[in-house]
Design an enzyme around this catalytic site. Structure first.
Site, PDB file in Angstrom:
ATOM      1  N   THR A 246      -8.300   3.490   8.688  1.00  0.00           N
ATOM      2  CA  THR A 246      -9.544   2.722   8.657  1.00  0.00           C
ATOM      3  C   THR A 246      -9.737   1.985   9.984  1.00  0.00           C
ATOM      4  O   THR A 246      -9.025   1.041  10.297  1.00  0.00           O
ATOM      5  CB  THR A 246      -9.505   1.713   7.491  1.00  0.00           C
ATOM      6  OG1 THR A 246      -9.030   2.390   6.327  1.00  0.00           O
ATOM      7  CG2 THR A 246     -10.877   1.148   7.214  1.00  0.00           C
TER       8      THR A 246
ATOM      9  N   ARG B 280      -9.435   8.179  -0.705  1.00  0.00           N
ATOM     10  CA  ARG B 280     -10.386   8.583   0.334  1.00  0.00           C
ATOM     11  C   ARG B 280     -11.230   9.743  -0.142  1.00  0.00           C
ATOM     12  O   ARG B 280     -10.811  10.524  -0.994  1.00  0.00           O
ATOM     13  CB  ARG B 280      -9.633   8.992   1.608  1.00  0.00           C
ATOM     14  CG  ARG B 280      -8.933   7.831   2.301  1.00  0.00           C
ATOM     15  CD  ARG B 280      -8.346   8.287   3.627  1.00  0.00           C
ATOM     16  NE  ARG B 280      -9.358   8.338   4.658  1.00  0.00           N
ATOM     17  CZ  ARG B 280      -9.520   7.427   5.619  1.00  0.00           C
ATOM     18  NH1 ARG B 280      -8.698   6.405   5.693  1.00  0.00           N
ATOM     19  NH2 ARG B 280     -10.468   7.556   6.516  1.00  0.00           N
TER      20      ARG B 280
ATOM     21  N   HIS C 175       0.965   6.241   1.891  1.00  0.00           N
ATOM     22  CA  HIS C 175       1.675   7.195   2.742  1.00  0.00           C
ATOM     23  C   HIS C 175       2.890   7.839   2.068  1.00  0.00           C
ATOM     24  O   HIS C 175       3.464   8.783   2.606  1.00  0.00           O
ATOM     25  CB  HIS C 175       1.975   6.573   4.107  1.00  0.00           C
ATOM     26  CG  HIS C 175       0.686   6.264   4.805  1.00  0.00           C
ATOM     27  ND1 HIS C 175      -0.229   7.263   5.120  1.00  0.00           N
ATOM     28  CD2 HIS C 175       0.092   5.103   5.149  1.00  0.00           C
ATOM     29  CE1 HIS C 175      -1.302   6.715   5.661  1.00  0.00           C
ATOM     30  NE2 HIS C 175      -1.135   5.404   5.689  1.00  0.00           N
TER      31      HIS C 175
ATOM     32  N   GLU D  88      -8.771   0.633  -2.877  1.00  0.00           N
ATOM     33  CA  GLU D  88      -9.650   0.679  -1.705  1.00  0.00           C
ATOM     34  C   GLU D  88     -10.566   1.886  -1.826  1.00  0.00           C
ATOM     35  O   GLU D  88     -10.101   3.009  -2.063  1.00  0.00           O
ATOM     36  CB  GLU D  88      -8.822   0.811  -0.429  1.00  0.00           C
ATOM     37  CG  GLU D  88      -7.989  -0.413  -0.126  1.00  0.00           C
ATOM     38  CD  GLU D  88      -7.149  -0.207   1.129  1.00  0.00           C
ATOM     39  OE1 GLU D  88      -7.281   0.826   1.792  1.00  0.00           O
ATOM     40  OE2 GLU D  88      -6.343  -1.089   1.416  1.00  0.00           O
TER      41      GLU D  88
ATOM     42  N   GLU E  97     -11.034  -9.337   3.104  1.00  0.00           N
ATOM     43  CA  GLU E  97      -9.759  -8.996   3.737  1.00  0.00           C
ATOM     44  C   GLU E  97     -10.031  -8.858   5.227  1.00  0.00           C
ATOM     45  O   GLU E  97     -10.842  -8.031   5.651  1.00  0.00           O
ATOM     46  CB  GLU E  97      -9.197  -7.698   3.157  1.00  0.00           C
ATOM     47  CG  GLU E  97      -7.871  -7.348   3.819  1.00  0.00           C
ATOM     48  CD  GLU E  97      -7.091  -6.249   3.103  1.00  0.00           C
ATOM     49  OE1 GLU E  97      -7.240  -6.076   1.894  1.00  0.00           O
ATOM     50  OE2 GLU E  97      -6.325  -5.567   3.809  1.00  0.00           O
TER      51      GLU E  97
ATOM     52  N   ARG F 227      -6.908  12.769   1.186  1.00  0.00           N
ATOM     53  CA  ARG F 227      -5.783  13.191   2.047  1.00  0.00           C
ATOM     54  C   ARG F 227      -4.442  12.625   1.581  1.00  0.00           C
ATOM     55  O   ARG F 227      -3.411  13.140   1.917  1.00  0.00           O
ATOM     56  CB  ARG F 227      -6.047  12.821   3.505  1.00  0.00           C
ATOM     57  CG  ARG F 227      -6.005  11.355   3.777  1.00  0.00           C
ATOM     58  CD  ARG F 227      -6.173  11.060   5.246  1.00  0.00           C
ATOM     59  NE  ARG F 227      -7.524  11.316   5.711  1.00  0.00           N
ATOM     60  CZ  ARG F 227      -8.036  10.760   6.812  1.00  0.00           C
ATOM     61  NH1 ARG F 227      -7.295   9.973   7.563  1.00  0.00           N
ATOM     62  NH2 ARG F 227      -9.274  10.988   7.176  1.00  0.00           N
TER      63      ARG F 227
ATOM     64  N   HIS G 286      -5.645   3.626  -1.488  1.00  0.00           N
ATOM     65  CA  HIS G 286      -6.961   3.975  -0.947  1.00  0.00           C
ATOM     66  C   HIS G 286      -7.295   5.403  -1.362  1.00  0.00           C
ATOM     67  O   HIS G 286      -6.644   6.346  -0.913  1.00  0.00           O
ATOM     68  CB  HIS G 286      -6.905   3.843   0.586  1.00  0.00           C
ATOM     69  CG  HIS G 286      -8.206   4.103   1.280  1.00  0.00           C
ATOM     70  ND1 HIS G 286      -8.338   3.973   2.640  1.00  0.00           N
ATOM     71  CD2 HIS G 286      -9.425   4.465   0.821  1.00  0.00           C
ATOM     72  CE1 HIS G 286      -9.585   4.250   2.987  1.00  0.00           C
ATOM     73  NE2 HIS G 286     -10.262   4.571   1.904  1.00  0.00           N
TER      74      HIS G 286
ATOM     75  N   HIS H  31      -3.623  -4.652   7.808  1.00  0.00           N
ATOM     76  CA  HIS H  31      -3.742  -3.451   8.641  1.00  0.00           C
ATOM     77  C   HIS H  31      -2.836  -3.551   9.859  1.00  0.00           C
ATOM     78  O   HIS H  31      -2.968  -4.462  10.667  1.00  0.00           O
ATOM     79  CB  HIS H  31      -5.182  -3.151   9.104  1.00  0.00           C
ATOM     80  CG  HIS H  31      -5.372  -1.672   9.359  1.00  0.00           C
ATOM     81  ND1 HIS H  31      -4.933  -1.064  10.503  1.00  0.00           N
ATOM     82  CD2 HIS H  31      -5.881  -0.690   8.593  1.00  0.00           C
ATOM     83  CE1 HIS H  31      -5.195   0.230  10.431  1.00  0.00           C
ATOM     84  NE2 HIS H  31      -5.767   0.488   9.272  1.00  0.00           N
TER      85      HIS H  31
ATOM     86  N   ASN I 290       0.850  -1.188   0.000  1.00  0.00           N
ATOM     87  CA  ASN I 290       0.000   0.000   0.000  1.00  0.00           C
ATOM     88  C   ASN I 290       0.894   1.248   0.000  1.00  0.00           C
ATOM     89  O   ASN I 290       1.708   1.430   0.909  1.00  0.00           O
ATOM     90  CB  ASN I 290      -0.901  -0.058   1.248  1.00  0.00           C
ATOM     91  CG  ASN I 290      -1.827   1.135   1.349  1.00  0.00           C
ATOM     92  OD1 ASN I 290      -1.421   2.267   1.102  1.00  0.00           O
ATOM     93  ND2 ASN I 290      -3.064   0.904   1.733  1.00  0.00           N
TER      94      ASN I 290
HETATM   95  N1  PXP Z   1      -5.913  -3.155   4.154  1.00  0.00           N
HETATM   96  C1  PXP Z   1      -6.865  -2.196   4.185  1.00  0.00           C
HETATM   97  C2  PXP Z   1      -8.227  -2.549   3.740  1.00  0.00           C
HETATM   98  C3  PXP Z   1      -6.558  -0.877   4.615  1.00  0.00           C
HETATM   99  O1  PXP Z   1      -7.525   0.048   4.645  1.00  0.00           O
HETATM  100  C4  PXP Z   1      -5.227  -0.584   4.963  1.00  0.00           C
HETATM  101  C5  PXP Z   1      -4.863   0.806   5.363  1.00  0.00           C
HETATM  102  O2  PXP Z   1      -5.130   1.682   4.334  1.00  0.00           O
HETATM  103  C6  PXP Z   1      -4.277  -1.603   4.890  1.00  0.00           C
HETATM  104  C7  PXP Z   1      -4.643  -2.893   4.505  1.00  0.00           C
HETATM  105  C8  PXP Z   1      -2.837  -1.376   5.194  1.00  0.00           C
HETATM  106  O3  PXP Z   1      -2.699  -1.014   6.537  1.00  0.00           O
HETATM  107  P1  PXP Z   1      -1.307  -0.471   7.040  1.00  0.00           P
HETATM  108  O4  PXP Z   1      -1.058   0.807   6.285  1.00  0.00           O
HETATM  109  O5  PXP Z   1      -1.533  -0.253   8.498  1.00  0.00           O
HETATM  110  O6  PXP Z   1      -0.283  -1.508   6.738  1.00  0.00           O
END
Ligand code: PXP
Length: 251
Positions: A104, A48, A13, A73, A154, A52, A46, A193, A10
């Site tokens: 989330t 949003r 960030h 996402e 998931e 952001r 994601h 997550h 992901n």
């Molecule tokens: N899976 C989903 C559905 C999420 O919303 C997120 C965070 O955006 C993640 C995985 C990844 O989480 P993390 O950034 O904490 O590794």
């Protein structure tokens, strides 16, 4: 089931850092390409409602630039549905979204929101987009996901990562049981997550889990060791956990 576990990276960030100053640096698409080189099997982003981190143009640029599947996402809104239908990512992961949250929090209430989720899921599926639902490891939510025709669930690993000791063991058990049940219901099981080098292995060892989605920790760790190195280390831990799991096929 014990086949290689996929890693979805992901890159949200990277965009968070870019947006802190405006402008174009660092570019999340550059990060996605590096992630693929380092062993990511897919890219997750994601979009949003408040934009952001990932922007609308990032989604289009990712679709053009990456060679692995995009897991987009989104919240189950009319706006996000239209964006997903326009770009046709490999998968759309429907997540709950609150404007005021930092990340989330908790899974989607599929059981309580089936009426509004059904048309979104149907339109995504009709467009050939695989539908994933981000839920807590809870049997009621899994039954509802299967009922709605989700391809993937998931499982939210946030609580497992947040607690320690016996509470973490308990949460891991819930995730493992939910993964087995997901498989029995005929859906593909992903998890993610909050996962880190310290928490990833027990989840990676669950044979029914076929993909982990990891972001924040990898991007943070990249500050110290570089993005490719942080992804390669995560990949190695996942592979080791999988290889050492009971019932693993010999390499
Ligand atoms: N899976 C989903 C559905 C999420 O919303 C997120 C965070 O955006 C993640 C995985 C990844 O989480 P993390 O950034 O904490 O590794």
């Amino acid at each position: 089931m014990n086949d290689k576990l996929r890693l979805g990276v992901n890159i949200d960030h990277v965009a968070t850092i870019r947006n802190a100053r405006g402008g174009i640096h660092p570019d999340p698409i550059h990060a996605a390409k590096l992630a693929e080189k380092a062993g990511a099997d897919g890219i997750t982003a994601h979009l949003r409602e408040d934009r952001r981190h990932i922007s609308d143009s990032d989604v289009g640029r990712l679709m053009e630039a990456i060679d692995t599947p995009l897991n987009l996402e989104i919240a189950a809104t009319a706006e996000m549905l239209q964006i997903a239908l326009r770009h046709k990512p490999n998968a759309a992961c429907i997540v709950p979204e609150k404007r005021e949250e930092r990340t989330t929090e908790g899974g989607l209430d599929v059981a309580g929101g089936a009426t509004s989720l059904q048309p979104v899921i149907s339109q995504l599926k009709d467009a050939g987009i695989r539908v994933s639902l981000f839920i807590e490891p809870d049997q009621r939510q899994l039954d509802a996901a299967a009922e709605l025709g989700a391809d993937i669930v998931e499982l939210h690993t946030g609580r497992y990562c947040d607690v320690i000791g016996a509470a973490r063991d308990e949460e891991l058990k819930r995730i493992a049981e939910a993964a087995i049940y997901t498989h029995q219901l005929g859906m593909e099981c992903h998890a993610g997550h909050g996962l880190t080098f310290d928490t990833v292995m027990p989840v990676a060892a669950i044979p029914e889990v076929v993909e982990l989605n990891i972001g924040h920790f990898l991007i943070g760790e990249a500050i110290f060791s570089g993005l490719e190195s942080s992804i390669q280390r995560m990949r190695a831990l996942m592979d080791k956990a999988r290889a050492d799991a009971p019932g693993a096929k010999p390499a």
